[in-house]
Write an enzyme that holds these catalytic residues in place. Structure first.
Site, PDB file in Angstrom:
ATOM      1  N   LYS A 137     167.849  39.396  76.917  1.00  0.00           N
ATOM      2  CA  LYS A 137     168.160  38.318  75.973  1.00  0.00           C
ATOM      3  C   LYS A 137     169.408  37.560  76.428  1.00  0.00           C
ATOM      4  O   LYS A 137     170.339  38.160  76.978  1.00  0.00           O
ATOM      5  CB  LYS A 137     168.375  38.925  74.574  1.00  0.00           C
ATOM      6  CG  LYS A 137     168.462  37.912  73.438  1.00  0.00           C
ATOM      7  CD  LYS A 137     168.600  38.629  72.096  1.00  0.00           C
ATOM      8  CE  LYS A 137     168.719  37.660  70.929  1.00  0.00           C
ATOM      9  NZ  LYS A 137     168.885  38.360  69.629  1.00  0.00           N
ATOM     10  N   SER A 182     165.852  36.770  66.098  1.00  0.00           N
ATOM     11  CA  SER A 182     166.261  35.799  67.095  1.00  0.00           C
ATOM     12  C   SER A 182     165.855  36.174  68.532  1.00  0.00           C
ATOM     13  O   SER A 182     165.936  35.333  69.422  1.00  0.00           O
ATOM     14  CB  SER A 182     167.782  35.637  67.051  1.00  0.00           C
ATOM     15  OG  SER A 182     168.421  36.854  67.397  1.00  0.00           O
ATOM     16  N   SER A 219     166.651  41.003  64.264  1.00  0.00           N
ATOM     17  CA  SER A 219     166.331  40.130  65.404  1.00  0.00           C
ATOM     18  C   SER A 219     165.461  40.755  66.485  1.00  0.00           C
ATOM     19  O   SER A 219     164.887  40.035  67.301  1.00  0.00           O
ATOM     20  CB  SER A 219     167.619  39.607  66.027  1.00  0.00           C
ATOM     21  OG  SER A 219     168.176  38.623  65.187  1.00  0.00           O
TER      22      SER A 219
END
Ligand SMILES: [Zn+2]
Lengths: 477, 430
Positions: free
Chosen positions: B33, B108, B132
């Site tokens: 990420k 996210s 997330s």
């Protein structure tokens, strides 16, 4: 309004850099002063995204030592928090400091008030926090101004000590700082000779009026100067019927004045909240590990007892760790004469040259030799001072110097009996009939003038008392 | 590699480091990420303000991946700074759900989920602040684990809300998820909030028989899509048929969870993001010639997206003088209460079960209209972050053709139990 109505109230916030090997939250070396800008940095002290602080326990231990030495109450737990504000020298836009749960609360420092009486000044709190970086403003009007940032200082551990508003004069404030500095030095947690290692904010008010904060005073002398200026400013303003406004002012070291800070800079809401990256520290167990060394007051009392010296000498000598250690190595030459030569003569000459005690720390044996020469009447006091000056000048300029005996030899300062100068004395009496007449007429000071002329001529090689006696004898008194 | 789902912001394909051939991830491509620092690789948090920021160091989790022989495949798309539940708040455009490209991935960590679900990589690192990892795992039909707070080092994770978030593994199956977790778990001297509790992958086994599963009624309350609820209930019945003991429980303080979460995370975020002032990060803006207060304002207004600005303003307000006690302190108290209730309920159960998300993947743009609806989508994931406990999302079927996730929440530092249960469930469903 009379002068007596102006009661001055001062409180201090003192920040000192703790002399740990590494920074407060990373392993960067804290010994950065000799190095190029931005060479003692890492992701943590640069506040790079994702980097996390790791507490340097040593820094907290140092602060706890101070807290213990200053008689503070140490709660079981301390909590770091964030003080948020924007400034280009603050890498994370927040400073990790302590808020509602500091390391220590209460405590006190003993000083003398302006009349020489003992006075206790209470402390509010003690905590540790990180130092921001440093801005260096460059450029000029023609080519434009710019600012450089050096983050070597970013993350250096600071101890903040806050006093209650209980000081009543700039001199008291200065004495409190001296005492604080000595204590921290004795605890071996602070090096007062490092540039910028001490910074003071002062709150100052005249009783019944608003309080003003003076920010970032960075020297001991500066504190006294800034406070003195500010008191005068406030008193004058009140006398003229003006009103003191509650504000922050900056001290202008060069001019010795304070100027109002722009309100924009002071309208901060710091949004304190607990630092989520650091666990609460349980210091109760750490405190138990701390053993305190002999502190300034204890050493002062021991000096009086062990060396039989006067309280003012003992206080001066123990008010600086290096000076106390220096004295102890030379006291064997005679405790009283060593005390007076160190506390009265040496300190004055050092201050005159802006020299630190540490510069002569390695030359104690030579100073001891000088004291022995005076003690054994090989040279006069006056010649002794002259030797000291030559010796200090050389150390100051070259870091080394010849032995005092060699200086005496080279300058021909060996003491001789007054008798050997009888011819010179007679000649000077002859040259100054007016002074002799004045003396005979009972005018005070006339005889001292003549003695002075003789001493000058013989370069202080004899005892002025002997010269004095000889003159009286020649004049048939 | 072809990236039809806009899963990646940067593709790197860093070669495997020499000497790591025997590592547990040897040669395996792992996506990371974009809020996890990678040495020498642009790390933007999907924000304009961090464009061109190249970290000079690796996050501990990334260093561990490399040491285990992984190939860092690239940096994945996300909601800017982790703020959002759809990955539509990326400054560089949304990721697309491989199961239906007209729909959001969830967020996210949407890029990581899309990379795995789209078959671009077998596993990926995400981060989970309030769901997330689990939200996009559920909506994209993969497995995602939010570890116990402290079990994985946060060093190098660009902070959004420090006291909630954890880096965690995402993978197509439970075994790969556990394998990746075993690499990143364990204490780290660089993160003072980490705990030294490594995870042993060799201990992974399908195990559910005799385990007590608590089913909090709040997880099937109003707001949960009835069909999602039914699908998850069926999954829980399946676990029962495998030998689990099902127990009805309740966590009344869950009603404070969202409020406590959003107050705290916006407070922390407002402080964390203050450092992005345009002086040291991002492109040098012409505004920097202005007085610095004005320059900062301009740079920050232009550099942050609307959701990030909204949360900075909310957090700044909640921490300001006069409001701190009303918001932050109250939220802290609520967090303690929620954590205590979870711990108490978990003394009588081995784990808790419920839906991961109250609904399935929304159409792109659907949740962007009202921030409040977006926040409410986190209602079932946020409690695990508040309590600090581990939580995993495993695919448990489809609703109207879209994946639904079963969430299992374990005791503090007991990822073992929920991973084993998730494996048993996955094997039984195969
Ligand atoms: Zn550093």
């Amino acid at each position: 309004m009379t002068e007596e109505n102006f009661q001055v109230i001062i409180g201090l916030e003192v920040h000192c850099q703790l002399n740990t090997k590494t920074k407060l939250f990373c392993s960067c070396s804290a010994d950065f002063r000799a190095d190029a800008p931005n060479t003692h940095v890492c992701p943590v002290c640069l506040g790079l995204p994702g980097a996390l602080p790791v507490l340097n326990k040593k820094a907290v231990m140092y602060a706890l030592k101070v807290a213990k030495a200053l008689n503070c109450t140490i709660p079981e737990e301390g909590e770091f928090c964030r003080k948020n504000y924007f400034y280009p020298d603050l890498v994370k836009a927040y400073q990790i400091t302590m808020g509602d749960d500091p390391l220590a609360v209460g405590g006190y420092i003993e000083i003398e008030d302006d009349a020489g009486n003992p006075k206790v000044v209470n402390l509010t709190r003690i905590h540790v926090e990180e130092d921001p970086g440093r801005l260096v403003h460059m450029g000029n009007k023609e080519r434009g101004y710019y600012t450089l940032v050096d983050y070597n200082r970013s993350g250096i551990p600071l101890i903040e000590m806050v006093t209650e508003p209980e000081l009543s004069s700039p001199k008291e404030a200065r004495r409190l700082l001296n005492k604080l500095r000595a204590t921290l030095e004795y605890l071996d947690v602070f090096d007062p000779e490092k540039e910028g290692s001490l910074r003071v904010d002062a709150n100052i008010s005249i009783k019944g009026h608003e309080r003003v904060e003076i920010k970032n005073i960075s020297s001991y002398k500066g504190v006294e100067k800034a406070l003195t200026f500010e008191i005068t400013r406030q008193k004058n303003l009140i006398r003229r019927g003006g009103e003191i406004v509650r504000e922050t002012r900056h001290f202008q070291e060069g001019k010795g004045t304070t100027t109002s800070a722009r309100s924009k800079e002071t309208a901060n809401d710091y949004r304190y909240f607990p630092e989520p990256d650091l666990p609460v520290i349980r210091v109760a167990d750490w405190v138990k590990e701390i053993a305190l060394p002999e502190l300034p007051d204890a050493r002062r009392d021991r000096f009086m007892q062990q060396y039989g010296i006067a309280v003012n000498h003992a206080r001066t000598l123990t008010g600086d760790l290096k000076l106390a250690e220096f004295y102890e190595t030379i006291a064997k030459e005679g405790a009283a004469i060593a005390a007076s030569w160190t506390a009265d003569v040496l300190i004055g000459e050092l201050n005159y040259r802006d020299m630190a005690v540490s510069e002569v720390s390695g030359h104690a044996a030579e100073f001891a030799e000088l004291i022995a020469l005076v003690r054994d009447k090989k040279i006069t006091d006056k010649a002794g001072v002259e030797v000291l000056r030559v010796w200090l000048d050389a150390i100051h300029k070259e870091g080394k110097c010849e032995k005092p005996a060699a200086i005496v030899e080279r300058l021909g300062l060996t003491r001789e009996s007054g008798e050997s100068f009888r011819g010179i004395v007679e000649a000077i009496l002859e040259k100054n009939p007016q002074a002799v007449a004045d003396h005979r007429a009972g005018k005070k000071g006339a005889l001292n003038f003549i003695v002075g002329q003789v001493m000058k001529e013989i370069k202080g090689k004899s005892d002025p008392r002997e010269i004095h006696a000889m003159i009286s004898e020649i004049l048939g008194e | 590699m072809e990236d039809a789902y806009h899963a990646f912001l940067t593709q790197t394909e860093l070669p495997q480091e020499a000497g790591t051939e025997g590592g547990i991830l040897s040669g395996i491509r792992v996506a990371v990420k974009d809020n996890i620092s990678t040495k020498g690789i642009e790390t933007t948090c999907a924000s304009k303000i961090l464009k061109q920021y190249i970290p000079p160091y690796d996050a501990t989790a990334v260093a561990k991946l490399k040491a285990a022989g992984a190939v860092i495949a690239g940096k994945t798309n996300m909601d800017e700074f982790g703020m959002g539940s759809t990955t539509e708040n990326s400054a560089f455009g949304p990721a697309l759900n491989p199961k239906d490209i007209t729909r959001a991935t969830g967020g996210s960590s949407g890029g990581s989920a899309a990379a795995v679900a789209g078959g671009l990589v077998p596993m990926a690192l995400g981060s989970d602040t309030g769901g997330s990892i689990r939200c996009p795992a559920a909506w994209c039909g993969i497995v995602g684990l939010k570890p116990s707070y402290g079990r994985v080092s946060r060093f190098g994770l660009i902070a959004y809300a420090n006291s909630f978030e954890q880096i965690g593994p995402m993978a197509a199956n439970v075994s790969d998820c556990a394998k990746l977790f075993s690499v990143i778990a364990g204490g780290d001297r660089k993160d003072s909030t980490s705990v030294d509790k490594p995870y042993d992958f060799a201990g992974l086994k399908p195990e559910i028989k005799g385990k007590v599963i608590g089913v909090p009624k709040e997880y099937f309350a109003e707001g949960v899509d009835p069909e999602v609820g039914e699908t998850v209930k069926a999954a829980i019945s399946r676990l029962e048929s495998l030998g689990a003991v099902i127990k009805d429980v309740s966590i009344p303080s869950m009603k404070y969870a969202l409020a406590a979460y959003y107050v705290t995370c916006t407070c922390e975020a407002s402080s964390n993001l203050d450092r992005f002032d345009g002086v040291r990060y991002g492109e040098i803006a012409p505004e920097m010639n202005l007085p610095w207060h004005d320059a900062y304002t301009k740079v920050r207004t232009a550099g942050f997206g609307p959701e990030v600005r909204r949360r900075i303003i909310l957090g700044t307000f909640a921490l300001s003088a006069g409001y701190y006690g009303k918001y932050y302190v109250k939220a802290r108290y609520a967090r303690q209460k929620i954590a205590k209730e979870f711990a108490e309920v978990l003394t009588g159960c081995d784990m808790l079960a419920g839906p991961t998300m109250p609904n399935t993947a929304p159409k792109l743009g659907e949740l962007m209209k009202t921030p409040l609806e977006m926040y409410q989508a986190d209602i079932l994931t946020v409690p695990a972050n508040i309590a600090g406990i581990p939580a995993i999302s495993v695919p448990c079927g489809t609703v109207r053709g879209l994946p639904a996730g079963l969430q299992l929440m374990g005791r503090m530092y007991d990822e073992e139990t929920i991973l084993n249960a998730a494996l048993a469930f996955e094997e039984a469903n195969r």
